[in-house]
Design an enzyme around this catalytic site. Structure first.
Site, PDB file in Angstrom:
ATOM      1  N   ASP A 269      51.277  43.921  40.960  1.00  0.00           N
ATOM      2  CA  ASP A 269      50.403  42.752  40.891  1.00  0.00           C
ATOM      3  C   ASP A 269      51.094  41.506  41.438  1.00  0.00           C
ATOM      4  OD1 ASP A 269      48.035  41.414  40.318  1.00  0.00           O
ATOM      5  OD2 ASP A 269      47.893  42.196  38.272  1.00  0.00           O
TER       6      ASP A 269
ATOM      7  N   ASP B 204      39.298  42.120  40.599  1.00  0.00           N
ATOM      8  CA  ASP B 204      39.374  42.168  39.143  1.00  0.00           C
ATOM      9  C   ASP B 204      37.996  42.260  38.505  1.00  0.00           C
ATOM     10  OD1 ASP B 204      42.096  42.177  38.808  1.00  0.00           O
ATOM     11  OD2 ASP B 204      42.278  40.012  38.506  1.00  0.00           O
TER      12      ASP B 204
END
Length: 705
Positions: free
Chosen positions: A443, A509
């Site tokens: 990430d 997301d």
């Protein structure tokens, strides 16, 4: 100088004709549809007929616009090279010194002003144009590169531009513009590709679509600051191009040093689908492209967030195995001090308070269920509230006399500092060595502001990006078979630079299936489905609050690398049984979905989207017919199914899916089907029933003769 001539490169229905006759840098006489094999005389006539582009500058001679456009040649648009030697040599005037061709790759050398320029121009087997430049300072004094951009021409018929924009949980939304005089510039200074990055910048003929119109597009394959641009001068001549966007001083070259641009990719096609196919075919032909079936993933994030209770995680793993998942990924919260997002980043040790026996009990349990184990990391970041930041505050990416504003309670970790790089490499290598980890979810949750090196006071984004590439490459070298996902606040690092070394991207997301329709539709302009993580979220989307049926969520996720991000341990037995049916269906279809051609129908209103995947040999296809909102008409009407063999007859049937069925058209009632050839399906289509908003129908299309 040897072998200087007009060169024609041909592949997959594309011709690229380069004028390398010198003495100026190469220019493109044609980039577009295949011209057939041209003889030497025909190439000379093509140059005479196409001619040098008139600059409209009043110069006594008309000079060609090179792949690296030059101010010294009378080009008044964006120069390919911006740089100087302490104010001098501000305008280079390159002259060819050598041209060499090997197959469909051309290497060009040129020199000027104490600089050597090497251009690589390649036409791939899939018809993509790849270009890059290496600039070496051969002078005795430093030379500063402020920018080095590569451009490809587009004809006057390209009157419209299409690019993409977006935001966190809303990436890759299209926007159209007229391609008028002047420059349309998409600059990114976020230190990563960006949720608002254009991905592809496309120029095309009027009203071009997925299946219609000529289209030319460029992609800048760089994961840091970058520029993509389209420019048209007063003569009507246009170019599209891109390159790295250097911060001040990042391109300073000492004597003998070299700056290399990222690869710039160009794709030509009739319709956006053909532009996409060239990228998909190219990516699938790479030796590192995933060859095994993409395992169904269960990611723990939206199921548990930071509540990492071992018993709960084991229960979730049990449920994952029950529904047929094949990979279990432990997300954020497993390392020291990480109880929420305010602390712990940088302290990459298993938290002894949560895991007194390390991760072994969970890893062993997951492996015992027959699942692979994956782990979330964010190596490029540090929380100010961490042992690492307290010990090494100078490792934070910063201008030096101030700390950048925090985002998600974190700062960037300067991997351009060798000691910081070595620390992160040692920590990740140690974790991968101790545990049987098949997969890292990598990430990157903030944009960089004031991305500098505190130790030198200089900008640091270029070196940060290069260091990340080296870090991933080294970890993969040490741990063969390791797969890595590029996640960056969801889909904020999607580019072919990071995908040279990672195995998929996290599309967004947002697991809201309605939002995902647009996100996935346009992410697939560049990437094939198997490289895009698409998960079934919970019934109520965490990012939008919408409530959606499982069938809609699952059909949306089918057209990618399928996964689950939902606390299915708390779901009802009926929900898990239905989900298991969708997982089984994906496993049945994934060989097709992950190798076939992505096709998208052009329709007028955006209340119905039609997309599918067609087998390379045309023998089978799967289509999704998606009702995004309430239609202004009482019925959907006929929908066209593009991309099939026009002479082959197909049987079209509605896939019997787990869970409640939507209403049926007359031909599909009671399990019926209809048989039509590909030409009729593309031009007439098949009648679809009215659907509720935010629902989808899945069609199975099989060749029968």
């Amino acid at each position: 100088m040897a072998n200087i001539e007009i060169l024609q490169l041909r592949a997959a229905g594309v011709s690229l004709v380069l004028d390398c006759s010198g003495p100026a840098l190469p220019s493109v006489l044609h980039w577009g549809a295949d011209l057939g094999e041209l003889t030497g005389n025909a190439l000379l006539e093509l140059r005479r007929g196409a001619g040098a582009v008139q600059t409209g500058s009043g110069l006594n001679e008309d000079l060609p616009v090179a792949i690296v456009p030059e101010y010294s040649a009378g080009w008044f648009g964006l120069p390919g090279l911006n740089g100087h030697r302490d104010g001098q040599d501000f305008s280079a005037h390159f002259r060819l010194t050598n041209v060499a061709r090997s197959g469909n790759t051309v290497q060009v050398d040129a020199a000027a002003a104490g600089l050597e320029l090497k251009l690589t121009i390649e036409l791939t087997d899939s018809g993509l144009v790849k270009t890059k430049a290496d600039l070496t300072n051969t002078g005795t004094t430093p030379y500063t590169v402020d920018g080095l951009f590569l451009a490809l021409p587009v004809p006057t018929e390209a009157t419209e531009l299409l690019d993409l924009t977006g935001r966190h949980i809303g990436e890759r939304h299209p926007q159209r513009h007229a391609f008028t005089q002047g420059a349309h510039i998409r600059d990114n200074r976020r230190g990563r590709t960006g949720a608002d990055a254009t991905l592809l910048l496309l120029a095309g003929t009027e009203s071009f679509g997925f299946r219609t119109g000529e289209v030319w597009g460029v992609h800048t394959a760089w994961s840091g600051n970058h520029r993509s641009y389209a420019e048209r001068g007063m003569t009507g001549y246009g170019v599209i191009g891109g390159g790295e966007l250097l911060l001040p001083g990042e391109g300073r070259l000492r004597s003998g040093a070299t700056y290399s641009t990222p690869w710039i990719y160009g794709s030509y096609g009739v319709g956006l689908d053909q532009v996409s196919h060239r990228f998909h075919d190219y990516l699938r032909a790479r030796p590192q492209h995933p060859r095994t079936e993409r395992p169904v993933v269960l990611n723990t994030w939206e199921a548990v967030y930071f509540d990492l209770d071992l018993a709960k995680l084991k229960s979730l793993a049990d449920a994952a195995a029950e529904v047929g998942a094949e990979r279990f990924v432990l997300d954020d919260g497993w390392f020291r001090g990480r109880r929420d997002d305010r602390a712990g980043l940088g302290d990459w040790y298993v938290d002894e308070g949560i895991w007194p026996n390390g991760l072994h009990p969970l890893v062993d349990h997951v492996k015992g269920l027959g699942l692979q184990f994956g782990l979330w990391v964010e190596p490029e970041m540090v929380n100010p509230d961490s042992d690492l930041a307290r010990k090494h505050p100078d490792w934070i990416l910063a201008a030096g006399d101030r700390t950048p504003p925090t985002a998600r309670n974190q700062q960037g970790l300067n991997l351009g500092i060798p000691e910081a790089y070595d620390y992160i490499l040692e920590r990740l290598d140690s974790i991968l060595g101790e545990y049987d980890i098949a997969y890292l979810k990598w990430d990157h949750n903030r944009d960089f502001v004031d991305g500098g090196n505190q130790l030198t006071g200089t900008a640091g984004i270029h070196e940060q990006t290069a260091a990340v590439y080296r870090l991933i490459d080294e970890l993969k070298r040490r741990h063969p078979g390791l797969e890595i996902e590029s996640c960056s606040s969801g889909g904020a690092r999607v580019d072919l630079g990071i995908l040279e070394r990672t195995d998929r991207v996290w599309g967004s997301d947002s697991n809201d299936a309605l939002e995902r329709q647009t996100i996935q539709r346009y992410t697939q302009l560049l990437l094939p489905p198997e490289l895009i993580g698409c998960h079934v979220g919970p019934p109520r989307a965490h990012t939008t609050g919408r409530t959606q049926t499982l069938s809609f969520r699952a059909i949306t996720a089918l057209f990618g690398h399928f996964g689950i991000e939902w606390d299915i341990a708390s779901a009802s037995a009926g929900e898990r049984a239905e989900l298991a049916g969708w997982v089984a269906l994906h496993k049945e279809l994934r060989a097709l979905l992950h190798t076939g051609r992505v096709v998208r129908a052009d329709r007028g209103p955006d209340d119905v989207l039609v997309h599918g995947v067609v087998a390379q040999d045309g023998s089978r296809a799967v289509f999704g017919v998606v009702q995004t909102k309430q239609s202004v008409t009482s019925a959907v009407g006929r929908v066209r199914l593009p991309g099939l063999d026009p002479r082959t007859t197909y049987r079209i049937s509605k896939v019997t899916t787990p869970g409640p069925e939507s209403r049926a058209a007359a031909w599909s009632a009671d399990g019926g089907s209809v048989e039509l050839n590909g030409a009729a399906l593309a031009s007439v289509g098949v009648l679809m029933p009215a659907q509720w908003p935010e629902s989808a129908i899945l069609l199975d299309v099989t060749a029968i003769g």
